[in-house]
Design a protein around this motif. Structure first.
Motif, PDB file in Angstrom:
ATOM      1  N   LYS A  68      48.852 146.181  66.396  1.00  0.00           N
ATOM      2  CA  LYS A  68      48.493 145.526  65.141  1.00  0.00           C
ATOM      3  C   LYS A  68      47.322 146.257  64.485  1.00  0.00           C
ATOM      4  CE  LYS A  68      48.642 141.091  64.779  1.00  0.00           C
ATOM      5  NZ  LYS A  68      48.380 139.633  64.933  1.00  0.00           N
ATOM      6  N   ALA A  69      47.483 146.525  63.173  1.00  0.00           N
ATOM      7  CA  ALA A  69      46.448 147.222  62.421  1.00  0.00           C
ATOM      8  C   ALA A  69      46.221 146.522  61.092  1.00  0.00           C
ATOM      9  CB  ALA A  69      46.838 148.679  62.189  1.00  0.00           C
ATOM     10  N   VAL A  70      45.020 146.667  60.552  1.00  0.00           N
ATOM     11  CA  VAL A  70      44.691 146.111  59.240  1.00  0.00           C
ATOM     12  C   VAL A  70      44.192 147.242  58.356  1.00  0.00           C
ATOM     13  CG1 VAL A  70      42.351 145.440  59.958  1.00  0.00           C
ATOM     14  CG2 VAL A  70      43.425 144.322  57.981  1.00  0.00           C
ATOM     15  N   ASP A  71      44.732 147.314  57.139  1.00  0.00           N
ATOM     16  CA  ASP A  71      44.331 148.309  56.147  1.00  0.00           C
ATOM     17  C   ASP A  71      43.475 147.604  55.106  1.00  0.00           C
ATOM     18  OD1 ASP A  71      44.075 150.365  54.360  1.00  0.00           O
ATOM     19  OD2 ASP A  71      46.216 150.691  54.042  1.00  0.00           O
ATOM     20  N   LEU A  72      42.178 147.842  55.162  1.00  0.00           N
ATOM     21  CA  LEU A  72      41.227 147.162  54.290  1.00  0.00           C
ATOM     22  C   LEU A  72      41.129 147.904  52.963  1.00  0.00           C
ATOM     23  CD1 LEU A  72      38.477 146.621  57.012  1.00  0.00           C
ATOM     24  CD2 LEU A  72      40.122 144.927  56.193  1.00  0.00           C
ATOM     25  N   CYS A  73      41.396 147.202  51.858  1.00  0.00           N
ATOM     26  CA  CYS A  73      41.472 147.804  50.526  1.00  0.00           C
ATOM     27  C   CYS A  73      42.652 148.774  50.482  1.00  0.00           C
ATOM     28  CB  CYS A  73      40.174 148.494  50.137  1.00  0.00           C
ATOM     29  SG  CYS A  73      38.703 147.471  50.335  1.00  0.00           S
ATOM     30  N   CYS A  74      43.842 148.235  50.676  1.00  0.00           N
ATOM     31  CA  CYS A  74      45.047 149.043  50.891  1.00  0.00           C
ATOM     32  C   CYS A  74      45.642 149.614  49.619  1.00  0.00           C
ATOM     33  CB  CYS A  74      46.103 148.218  51.624  1.00  0.00           C
ATOM     34  SG  CYS A  74      46.777 146.843  50.649  1.00  0.00           S
ATOM     35  N   GLY A  75      45.205 149.146  48.441  1.00  0.00           N
ATOM     36  CA  GLY A  75      45.771 149.657  47.204  1.00  0.00           C
ATOM     37  C   GLY A  75      47.263 149.390  47.107  1.00  0.00           C
ATOM     38  N   ASN A  76      48.028 150.417  46.742  1.00  0.00           N
ATOM     39  CA  ASN A  76      49.478 150.229  46.628  1.00  0.00           C
ATOM     40  C   ASN A  76      50.214 150.401  47.948  1.00  0.00           C
ATOM     41  OD1 ASN A  76      49.700 152.965  47.083  1.00  0.00           O
ATOM     42  ND2 ASN A  76      50.582 153.479  45.101  1.00  0.00           N
ATOM     43  N   GLY A  77      49.456 150.469  49.046  1.00  0.00           N
ATOM     44  CA  GLY A  77      50.049 150.401  50.378  1.00  0.00           C
ATOM     45  C   GLY A  77      50.614 151.679  50.945  1.00  0.00           C
ATOM     46  N   VAL A  96      36.976 137.826  52.657  1.00  0.00           N
ATOM     47  CA  VAL A  96      38.206 137.566  53.402  1.00  0.00           C
ATOM     48  C   VAL A  96      37.883 137.127  54.834  1.00  0.00           C
ATOM     49  CG1 VAL A  96      38.454 139.979  54.136  1.00  0.00           C
ATOM     50  CG2 VAL A  96      40.472 138.504  53.997  1.00  0.00           C
ATOM     51  N   GLU A  97      38.654 136.160  55.328  1.00  0.00           N
ATOM     52  CA  GLU A  97      38.502 135.685  56.708  1.00  0.00           C
ATOM     53  C   GLU A  97      39.483 136.449  57.591  1.00  0.00           C
ATOM     54  OE1 GLU A  97      36.551 133.159  57.943  1.00  0.00           O
ATOM     55  OE2 GLU A  97      35.577 132.658  56.041  1.00  0.00           O
ATOM     56  N   LEU A  98      38.968 137.083  58.629  1.00  0.00           N
ATOM     57  CA  LEU A  98      39.810 137.862  59.526  1.00  0.00           C
ATOM     58  C   LEU A  98      39.558 137.447  60.962  1.00  0.00           C
ATOM     59  CD1 LEU A  98      39.384 141.368  57.869  1.00  0.00           C
ATOM     60  CD2 LEU A  98      41.479 140.000  57.895  1.00  0.00           C
ATOM     61  N   LYS A  99      40.649 137.333  61.707  1.00  0.00           N
ATOM     62  CA  LYS A  99      40.538 136.991  63.121  1.00  0.00           C
ATOM     63  C   LYS A  99      40.436 138.265  63.951  1.00  0.00           C
ATOM     64  CE  LYS A  99      43.387 132.818  62.680  1.00  0.00           C
ATOM     65  NZ  LYS A  99      44.635 132.138  63.117  1.00  0.00           N
ATOM     66  N   GLN A 100      39.837 138.135  65.112  1.00  0.00           N
ATOM     67  CA  GLN A 100      39.692 139.252  66.033  1.00  0.00           C
ATOM     68  C   GLN A 100      41.028 139.461  66.762  1.00  0.00           C
ATOM     69  OE1 GLN A 100      35.946 139.604  68.414  1.00  0.00           O
ATOM     70  NE2 GLN A 100      37.348 139.543  70.151  1.00  0.00           N
ATOM     71  N   GLU A 101      41.959 140.152  66.091  1.00  0.00           N
ATOM     72  CA  GLU A 101      43.308 140.278  66.645  1.00  0.00           C
ATOM     73  C   GLU A 101      43.915 141.661  66.475  1.00  0.00           C
ATOM     74  OE1 GLU A 101      46.319 138.104  64.453  1.00  0.00           O
ATOM     75  OE2 GLU A 101      45.006 137.950  62.716  1.00  0.00           O
ATOM     76  N   PHE A 102      43.196 142.591  65.824  1.00  0.00           N
ATOM     77  CA  PHE A 102      43.769 143.892  65.510  1.00  0.00           C
ATOM     78  C   PHE A 102      43.249 144.967  66.460  1.00  0.00           C
ATOM     79  CE2 PHE A 102      43.841 141.426  61.598  1.00  0.00           C
ATOM     80  CZ  PHE A 102      45.152 141.616  61.164  1.00  0.00           C
ATOM     81  N   GLU A 103      44.131 145.894  66.793  1.00  0.00           N
ATOM     82  CA  GLU A 103      43.757 147.005  67.664  1.00  0.00           C
ATOM     83  C   GLU A 103      43.234 148.205  66.874  1.00  0.00           C
ATOM     84  OE1 GLU A 103      47.151 146.668  71.021  1.00  0.00           O
ATOM     85  OE2 GLU A 103      47.680 146.160  68.951  1.00  0.00           O
ATOM     86  N   ALA A 104      43.512 148.223  65.568  1.00  0.00           N
ATOM     87  CA  ALA A 104      43.034 149.304  64.721  1.00  0.00           C
ATOM     88  C   ALA A 104      42.763 148.770  63.317  1.00  0.00           C
ATOM     89  CB  ALA A 104      44.051 150.441  64.666  1.00  0.00           C
ATOM     90  N   ALA A 105      41.777 149.373  62.667  1.00  0.00           N
ATOM     91  CA  ALA A 105      41.448 149.024  61.278  1.00  0.00           C
ATOM     92  C   ALA A 105      41.246 150.313  60.504  1.00  0.00           C
ATOM     93  CB  ALA A 105      40.194 148.154  61.214  1.00  0.00           C
ATOM     94  N   PHE A 106      41.571 150.263  59.219  1.00  0.00           N
ATOM     95  CA  PHE A 106      41.491 151.446  58.362  1.00  0.00           C
ATOM     96  C   PHE A 106      40.801 151.098  57.050  1.00  0.00           C
ATOM     97  CE2 PHE A 106      45.017 151.954  61.188  1.00  0.00           C
ATOM     98  CZ  PHE A 106      45.043 153.303  61.513  1.00  0.00           C
ATOM     99  N   ASN A 107      39.952 152.011  56.594  1.00  0.00           N
ATOM    100  CA  ASN A 107      39.420 151.960  55.226  1.00  0.00           C
ATOM    101  C   ASN A 107      39.385 153.411  54.773  1.00  0.00           C
ATOM    102  OD1 ASN A 107      36.599 152.035  53.414  1.00  0.00           O
ATOM    103  ND2 ASN A 107      38.007 150.386  52.934  1.00  0.00           N
ATOM    104  N   VAL A 108      40.385 153.805  53.983  1.00  0.00           N
ATOM    105  CA  VAL A 108      40.604 155.224  53.732  1.00  0.00           C
ATOM    106  C   VAL A 108      40.641 155.542  52.240  1.00  0.00           C
ATOM    107  CG1 VAL A 108      41.764 155.653  55.917  1.00  0.00           C
ATOM    108  CG2 VAL A 108      43.106 154.886  53.970  1.00  0.00           C
ATOM    109  N   PHE A 109      40.460 156.815  51.950  1.00  0.00           N
ATOM    110  CA  PHE A 109      40.549 157.377  50.608  1.00  0.00           C
ATOM    111  C   PHE A 109      39.545 156.726  49.655  1.00  0.00           C
ATOM    112  CE2 PHE A 109      42.581 159.204  46.850  1.00  0.00           C
ATOM    113  CZ  PHE A 109      42.828 160.482  47.335  1.00  0.00           C
ATOM    114  N   THR A 110      38.289 156.709  50.071  1.00  0.00           N
ATOM    115  CA  THR A 110      37.177 156.231  49.237  1.00  0.00           C
ATOM    116  C   THR A 110      37.423 154.814  48.707  1.00  0.00           C
ATOM    117  OG1 THR A 110      36.956 158.554  48.527  1.00  0.00           O
ATOM    118  CG2 THR A 110      35.487 156.954  47.503  1.00  0.00           C
ATOM    119  N   SER A 111      37.777 153.922  49.603  1.00  0.00           N
ATOM    120  CA  SER A 111      37.887 152.495  49.249  1.00  0.00           C
ATOM    121  C   SER A 111      36.596 151.790  49.655  1.00  0.00           C
ATOM    122  CB  SER A 111      39.096 151.876  49.957  1.00  0.00           C
ATOM    123  OG  SER A 111      40.278 152.511  49.560  1.00  0.00           O
TER     124      SER A 111
END
Length: 248
Positions: free
Chosen positions: A43-52, A97-112
């Motif tokens: 499970k991963a979360v993309d923070l500020c994912c834009g158009n995905g 945003v409320e987030l639970k401690q459930e993800f194995e990876a998180a991303f914040n990419v491309f100057t977000s």
């Protein structure tokens, strides 16, 4: 009055930046992901994912992704482009945003990152990443390099596409980079401003470590090249959340 990112990340943004596509997303993640453990079903979360586009790349690798963004226009585009992939989207302000401690990876990419005036607000991206990650989870953070931006900034350019003229003016101050965009189409003119706060490597490291996100790798571009302060276009951190390792 709306903040610049609330005004800007709408339909015109998709037109101006339509060259940022799936192929570019692959180029931006392919080499870097070899430094993070990836397996189908994680499970991963993309923070500020834009158009995905990055979320979809991860989804094609079998990763279960949640993409979070504030823009209805970008999220609609993301949903339209996401078919039969383990990717879901959620509209939310990254600061609250409320987030639970459930993800194995998180991303914040491309100057977000760096959209807010106050450091404390920008740091909330790191806090939310830490909130979302299980102990031992991984965080990929990709940001521009201020020294490279100042040295290589193109002050002005003009382009034509589909009957639309796009003019872009750029300037960099000591602690920010600003872009003014003017769109002329069908006798009308629309104006937007992008303003991103600049952070040096030592500042980012301090912020990350405040939220128990410990840098493990540090690169200067998407090919995972060694960082050089004057020549590297990016500052890319691959961090691990402190705590007992729970997966490999």
């Amino acid at each position: 009055m709306k903040a610049w990112f609330e005004e800007h990340f709408q339909e015109d943004y998709l037109k101006v930046y339509d060259h940022r596509d799936e192929a570019k997303a692959a180029g931006e993640l392919q080499s870097l992901m070899s430094y993070m453990p990836m397996r189908k079903g994680m499970k991963a979360v993309d923070l500020c994912c834009g158009n995905g586009r990055h979320a979809r790349w991860l989804g094609r690798k079998g990763i279960d992704v949640t993409g979070i963004d504030l823009s209805p226009a970008l999220l609609k585009k993301a949903i339209d482009l996401t078919n039969d992939l383990p990717v879901q989207y959620r509209r939310a302000d990254i600061r609250t945003v409320e987030l639970k401690q459930e993800f194995e990876a998180a991303f914040n990419v491309f100057t977000s990152f760096g959209y807010f005036l106050e450091d404390e607000e920008n740091e909330l991206v790191f806090q939310k990443a830490a909130d979302a990650l299980i102990p031992g989870g991984w965080f990929l953070f990709d940001y521009l390099n201020p020294a490279y931006v100042r040295e290589n900034l193109v002050p002005f350019d003009e382009s034509e596409r589909d009957g639309m003229t796009v003019l872009q003016e750029r300037r960099a101050g000591q602690d920010y980079v600003e872009k003014k965009i003017t769109i002329r189409e069908n006798g009308t003119e629309r104006r937007y401003v992008e303003r991103v706060k600049l952070y040096e490597q030592h500042q980012l490291r301090q912020m990350l470590q405040r939220y128990d996100l410990e840098p493990v790798y540090f690169f200067g571009d998407y090919s995972a090249a060694e960082y050089d302060n004057s020549r590297s276009p990016r500052q890319i951190f691959i961090c691990r959340k402190k705590g007992e390792e729970s997966f490999q």
